[in-house]
Design a protein around this motif. Structure first.
Motif, PDB file in Angstrom:
ATOM      1  N   TRP A   1      50.116  21.224   1.277  1.00  0.00           N
ATOM      2  CA  TRP A   1      50.229  21.690   2.553  1.00  0.00           C
ATOM      3  C   TRP A   1      51.092  20.696   3.394  1.00  0.00           C
ATOM      4  O   TRP A   1      51.957  21.224   4.190  1.00  0.00           O
ATOM      5  CB  TRP A   1      48.853  21.677   3.099  1.00  0.00           C
ATOM      6  N   GLN A   2      51.121  19.334   3.345  1.00  0.00           N
ATOM      7  CA  GLN A   2      51.732  18.576   4.174  1.00  0.00           C
ATOM      8  C   GLN A   2      53.127  18.627   3.966  1.00  0.00           C
ATOM      9  O   GLN A   2      54.166  18.536   4.817  1.00  0.00           O
ATOM     10  CB  GLN A   2      51.200  17.015   4.020  1.00  0.00           C
ATOM     11  N   LYS A   3      53.691  18.816   2.614  1.00  0.00           N
ATOM     12  CA  LYS A   3      54.956  19.179   2.298  1.00  0.00           C
ATOM     13  C   LYS A   3      55.486  20.355   3.011  1.00  0.00           C
ATOM     14  O   LYS A   3      56.645  20.402   3.571  1.00  0.00           O
ATOM     15  CB  LYS A   3      55.251  19.121   0.766  1.00  0.00           C
ATOM     16  N   LEU A   4      54.844  21.472   2.926  1.00  0.00           N
ATOM     17  CA  LEU A   4      55.231  22.739   3.510  1.00  0.00           C
ATOM     18  C   LEU A   4      55.406  22.448   5.102  1.00  0.00           C
ATOM     19  O   LEU A   4      56.205  23.032   5.709  1.00  0.00           O
ATOM     20  CB  LEU A   4      54.077  23.872   3.304  1.00  0.00           C
ATOM     21  N   ALA A   5      54.397  21.530   5.709  1.00  0.00           N
ATOM     22  CA  ALA A   5      54.408  21.413   7.276  1.00  0.00           C
ATOM     23  C   ALA A   5      55.731  20.638   7.433  1.00  0.00           C
ATOM     24  O   ALA A   5      56.526  20.791   8.505  1.00  0.00           O
ATOM     25  CB  ALA A   5      53.219  20.640   7.592  1.00  0.00           C
ATOM     26  N   LEU A   6      56.155  19.643   6.443  1.00  0.00           N
ATOM     27  CA  LEU A   6      57.085  18.754   6.544  1.00  0.00           C
ATOM     28  C   LEU A   6      58.475  19.667   6.564  1.00  0.00           C
ATOM     29  O   LEU A   6      59.615  19.753   7.417  1.00  0.00           O
ATOM     30  CB  LEU A   6      57.317  17.640   5.610  1.00  0.00           C
ATOM     31  N   ALA A   7      58.616  20.895   5.645  1.00  0.00           N
ATOM     32  CA  ALA A   7      59.467  21.787   5.277  1.00  0.00           C
ATOM     33  C   ALA A   7      59.603  22.611   6.957  1.00  0.00           C
ATOM     34  O   ALA A   7      60.868  22.930   7.122  1.00  0.00           O
ATOM     35  CB  ALA A   7      59.459  22.616   4.375  1.00  0.00           C
ATOM     36  N   ARG A   8      58.761  22.685   7.505  1.00  0.00           N
ATOM     37  CA  ARG A   8      58.484  23.662   8.672  1.00  0.00           C
ATOM     38  C   ARG A   8      59.325  22.772   9.744  1.00  0.00           C
ATOM     39  O   ARG A   8      60.108  23.311  10.523  1.00  0.00           O
ATOM     40  CB  ARG A   8      57.371  24.270   8.963  1.00  0.00           C
ATOM     41  N   GLY A   9      59.133  21.472   9.926  1.00  0.00           N
ATOM     42  CA  GLY A   9      59.763  20.661  10.725  1.00  0.00           C
ATOM     43  C   GLY A   9      61.136  20.542  10.579  1.00  0.00           C
ATOM     44  O   GLY A   9      62.008  20.249  11.410  1.00  0.00           O
ATOM     45  N   PHE A  10      61.793  20.725   9.425  1.00  0.00           N
ATOM     46  CA  PHE A  10      63.177  20.800   9.108  1.00  0.00           C
ATOM     47  C   PHE A  10      63.854  21.967   9.075  1.00  0.00           C
ATOM     48  O   PHE A  10      65.011  22.039   8.801  1.00  0.00           O
ATOM     49  CB  PHE A  10      63.164  20.464   7.639  1.00  0.00           C
ATOM     50  N   MET A  11      63.222  23.083   9.578  1.00  0.00           N
ATOM     51  CA  MET A  11      63.950  24.495   9.767  1.00  0.00           C
ATOM     52  C   MET A  11      65.324  24.249  10.556  1.00  0.00           C
ATOM     53  O   MET A  11      66.160  25.023  10.392  1.00  0.00           O
ATOM     54  CB  MET A  11      63.014  25.394  10.192  1.00  0.00           C
ATOM     55  N   ARG A  12      65.074  23.829  11.831  1.00  0.00           N
ATOM     56  CA  ARG A  12      65.977  23.736  12.787  1.00  0.00           C
ATOM     57  C   ARG A  12      67.153  22.792  12.366  1.00  0.00           C
ATOM     58  O   ARG A  12      67.011  21.498  12.192  1.00  0.00           O
ATOM     59  CB  ARG A  12      65.376  23.282  14.301  1.00  0.00           C
ATOM     60  N   ASP A  13      68.436  23.101  12.300  1.00  0.00           N
ATOM     61  CA  ASP A  13      69.603  22.434  11.951  1.00  0.00           C
ATOM     62  C   ASP A  13      70.064  21.615  12.914  1.00  0.00           C
ATOM     63  O   ASP A  13      70.341  20.425  12.619  1.00  0.00           O
ATOM     64  CB  ASP A  13      70.557  23.600  11.753  1.00  0.00           C
ATOM     65  N   GLU A  14      69.866  21.650  14.394  1.00  0.00           N
ATOM     66  CA  GLU A  14      70.608  20.963  15.038  1.00  0.00           C
ATOM     67  C   GLU A  14      69.604  20.637  16.363  1.00  0.00           C
ATOM     68  O   GLU A  14      69.744  20.838  17.670  1.00  0.00           O
ATOM     69  CB  GLU A  14      71.854  21.554  15.849  1.00  0.00           C
ATOM     70  N   PRO A  15      68.495  19.899  15.850  1.00  0.00           N
ATOM     71  CA  PRO A  15      67.521  19.531  17.248  1.00  0.00           C
ATOM     72  C   PRO A  15      68.118  18.265  17.840  1.00  0.00           C
ATOM     73  O   PRO A  15      69.052  17.658  17.262  1.00  0.00           O
ATOM     74  CB  PRO A  15      66.266  19.178  16.496  1.00  0.00           C
ATOM     75  N   LEU A  16      67.718  18.375  19.035  1.00  0.00           N
ATOM     76  CA  LEU A  16      68.177  16.882  19.874  1.00  0.00           C
ATOM     77  C   LEU A  16      67.295  15.775  19.548  1.00  0.00           C
ATOM     78  O   LEU A  16      67.611  14.600  19.555  1.00  0.00           O
ATOM     79  CB  LEU A  16      68.481  17.205  21.307  1.00  0.00           C
ATOM     80  N   LEU A  17      65.979  16.424  19.084  1.00  0.00           N
ATOM     81  CA  LEU A  17      65.054  15.163  19.100  1.00  0.00           C
ATOM     82  C   LEU A  17      64.302  15.577  17.574  1.00  0.00           C
ATOM     83  O   LEU A  17      63.700  16.849  17.761  1.00  0.00           O
ATOM     84  CB  LEU A  17      64.009  14.847  19.917  1.00  0.00           C
ATOM     85  N   LEU A  18      64.083  14.947  16.708  1.00  0.00           N
ATOM     86  CA  LEU A  18      63.367  15.239  15.678  1.00  0.00           C
ATOM     87  C   LEU A  18      62.223  14.264  15.328  1.00  0.00           C
ATOM     88  O   LEU A  18      62.471  13.089  15.301  1.00  0.00           O
ATOM     89  CB  LEU A  18      64.248  15.082  14.080  1.00  0.00           C
ATOM     90  N   ILE A  19      61.002  14.742  15.344  1.00  0.00           N
ATOM     91  CA  ILE A  19      59.734  13.822  15.358  1.00  0.00           C
ATOM     92  C   ILE A  19      59.151  13.852  14.100  1.00  0.00           C
ATOM     93  O   ILE A  19      58.844  14.975  13.732  1.00  0.00           O
ATOM     94  CB  ILE A  19      58.867  14.344  16.518  1.00  0.00           C
ATOM     95  N   LEU A  20      59.021  12.817  13.374  1.00  0.00           N
ATOM     96  CA  LEU A  20      58.143  12.841  12.441  1.00  0.00           C
ATOM     97  C   LEU A  20      57.036  11.879  12.358  1.00  0.00           C
ATOM     98  O   LEU A  20      57.084  10.579  12.162  1.00  0.00           O
ATOM     99  CB  LEU A  20      59.215  12.383  11.035  1.00  0.00           C
TER     100      LEU A  20
END
Length: 605
Positions: A499-518
């Motif tokens: 589940w956590q890997k799929l959530a991480l993939a969801r966070g990587f969907m946007r190509d050009e974010p100004l801020l990526l929070i992990l």
């Protein structure tokens, strides 16, 4: 022992009742104007024939007693037509109102859900006082659609009441005093629900706790721990105790209001008996007139009872629910009102944090204390510190989930407080440790990270590869088309790590974010896998062409083997920013970071 929480602080009062009701009326008309008008007209048409029954009874009695067959026959026909018309119009009115109610229910529930989901901050979902108010609204929103019917019905009862009073006045004007003696019933009907509702809101925390404990006993997710620890009986006992705490607040209010309501009806009942005696003995009225008073007076009591009953229902539910809905609308508008400057299309300088302090609303404990730092454009920034140091809180402030108690955050030279939250969120991406399990098809579970590209399967595949979640998708029976969640037909359950890997993939969907929070999004993965994943991503983030927007990546992790790859490391301790620098600089400084790193490194040897 007790699980009962302490009482929180008060919040802004609810808006005025009448203005809130008017807003809700306009909401219904805005969404279903024709259905609303048809419901109103039919409800009034169905009330009129019913109100004339007493008149037909008087004329029928007069025709029989005075041996006037024409009058008797005409009155009988009028009585039959009124009865049939009442039944027919009521049936049609009920069908139309039900259709209107079904349509406006969908609009209302969607409106409340959208309001709560679109509020820029999450204070209303974490602060106990707000949760109490929203808990009441959540219960009321499912009956708010009935309130339109209650208004139409009350207007119909008022029409019946007016016709009946006119008939009584035709016998003697003094009979209008019956309406005066009904005033106490009207007053208690409006006062009673307010008293009871106030008591229920004072006990909202207790009843929320009771429901929470009930869910813990009956739902699957805590089932294993409940059984292993054997706390089922304890939870049931505490649930009962919480319910009783709520009932101890509500029961006295109910008994007191019921007593005064009964006294008000006793006053009206005595006045009705007096009116019958006055007409029959004092006025020496004809038998047909006495029959009119008996019929109209009996119906008057029924009409008043129905009118005050609807009024009490409106006062207790619709007025109260509409005030909570109006408060939520005002709160959402107030939070969004500050966004009057555009979000930068790219970060050239970076994000600047100046003297930011923060304490969660309703508390006195400072979670962040005078934090100042600059996050350079294009950098990978790590935030470290012990539990409770303020790492996640800082992330929430950068994501505009909360506004700082003091200090400011700048996007280049644009104050974050002045940037529209919805626009800033479009330029954010991320994954969190406390992620939500979206039980959709796997493609949508990932694709939700960028809704405009929800159906773009190649984009989903790229995000899955970025997150290293390809192994999860390959094990699914139908790949990305697999339904997730065992409670759905054909659905499959995943491990926490999957589940956590799929959530991480969801966070990587946007190509050009100004801020990526992990924010610790790989806590379920082993240290080696996490390190390899973020090393690959950090390298891609630093490469020219991959990061023309000046994207800043923020990494929160307890694993220092992962943290050391960052361009800049922020060290939080006791709500304060105590160190800033690269891994080598901080290790050379022999400070708090060096100590924490050495302790963790020793544990791996």
């Amino acid at each position: 022992m007790t699980f009962f929480p302490k009482q929180g602080k008060t919040i802004d009062p609810l808006p005025p009742a009448l203005s809130s009701m008017w807003r809700l009326c306009k909401f219904g008309y805005r969404h279903e104007p024709r259905m609303m008008l048809a419901s109103l007209v039919l409800s009034q048409l169905s009330a009129l024939p019913d109100a004339l029954l007493a008149l037909w009874l008087m004329l029928l009695g007069k025709g029989v007693l005075e041996h006037r067959p024409g009058l008797a026959e005409g009155s009988a026909i009028g009585l039959g037509v009124s009865t049939a018309a009442t039944w027919f119009l009521r049936t049609v009115s009920t069908r139309v109102q039900r259709r209107f109610r079904d349509k406006v229910t969908i609009a209302l529930e969607s409106h409340v859900a959208k309001l709560q989901a679109s509020i820029a901050t999450i204070e209303h979902q974490e602060r106990p006082e707000y949760l109490d108010r929203l808990s009441m609204l959540r219960n009321q929103v499912f009956v708010l659609d009935h309130m339109y019917m209650a208004v139409f019905s009350m207007l119909g009862w008022i029409l019946r009441l007016s016709v009946t009073l006119a008939l009584l006045a035709s016998i003697h004007p003094a009979l209008l005093l019956l309406a005066v003696f009904a005033i106490p019933t009207v007053w208690t009907s409006t006062w009673r629900p307010e008293v009871e509702r106030s008591a229920q809101e004072r006990g909202a925390e207790a009843i929320r706790l009771a429901r929470h404990l009930f869910d813990m006993v009956t739902k699957a997710s805590p089932g294993k721990e409940v059984r292993v620890t054997g706390i089922g009986d304890l939870l049931a006992t505490e649930r009962r105790a919480s319910w009783e705490r709520w009932y101890r607040l509500v029961a006295p209010a109910r008994w007191e209001s019921a007593f005064w309501h009964a006294m008000a009806w006793a006053i009206f009942g005595s006045a009705y008996v007096g009116a019958v005696v006055f007409v029959s003995s004092g006025l020496h009225a004809s038998a047909s007139q006495v029959l009119l008073v008996l019929a109209a007076g009996a119906r008057l009591s029924a009409y008043i009872g129905a009118t005050v009953g609807e009024l009490g229902f409106l006062r207790g539910f619709w007025m109260d629910g509409s005030r909570r809905l109006a408060w939520l609308e005002d709160y959402a508008a107030a939070v969004a009102a500050s966004g009057d400057q555009p979000v930068p299309s790219a970060l050239r300088k970076g994000i600047r944090i100046e003297h930011v302090s923060f304490a969660y609303p309703g508390t006195q404990r400072v979670v962040l204390d005078d934090v100042s730092v600059k996050l350079p454009a294009g950098a990978v920034v790590a935030i470290v510190g012990e539990n409770g140091a303020g790492k996640t809180t800082l992330v929430k402030l950068l994501a505009k989930m909360y506004e700082p108690t003091s200090g400011s955050v700048f996007l280049d030279d644009t104050p974050l407080a002045r940037a529209p939250a919805s626009e800033w969120r479009k330029r954010l991406a991320g994954a969190f440790q406390d992620f939500f399990r979206f039980e959709f098809r796997a493609r949508y579970t990932v694709g939700l990270g960028d809704v405009p590209r929800l159906d773009d399967e190649p984009a989903v595949v790229v995000a899955v590869d970025r997150a290293g979640a390809g192994d999860v998708v390959r094990r699914l029976t139908a790949g990305l088309e697999t339904q997730l969640g065992p409670t759905w037909p054909g659905g499959v359950e995943l491990s926490f790590g999957q589940w956590q890997k799929l959530a991480l993939a969801r966070g990587f969907m946007r190509d050009e974010p100004l801020l990526l929070i992990l924010d610790e999004p790989t806590a379920a993965l082993d240290a080696e896998t996490e390190h390899a994943l973020f090393e690959r991503y950090a390298a891609a983030a630093r490469s020219r062409g991959e990061n023309d927007s000046g994207r800043i990546t923020i990494l929160v992790s307890h694993r220092f083997s992962t943290v050391r790859m960052a361009d800049l490391i922020l060290v939080l301790d006791g709500a304060r920013l105590v160190e800033v620098g690269t891994h080598d600089e901080l290790m050379a400084g022999k400070g708090h970071y060096s100590e924490l790193y050495s302790i963790q490194a020793a544990a791996y040897r």
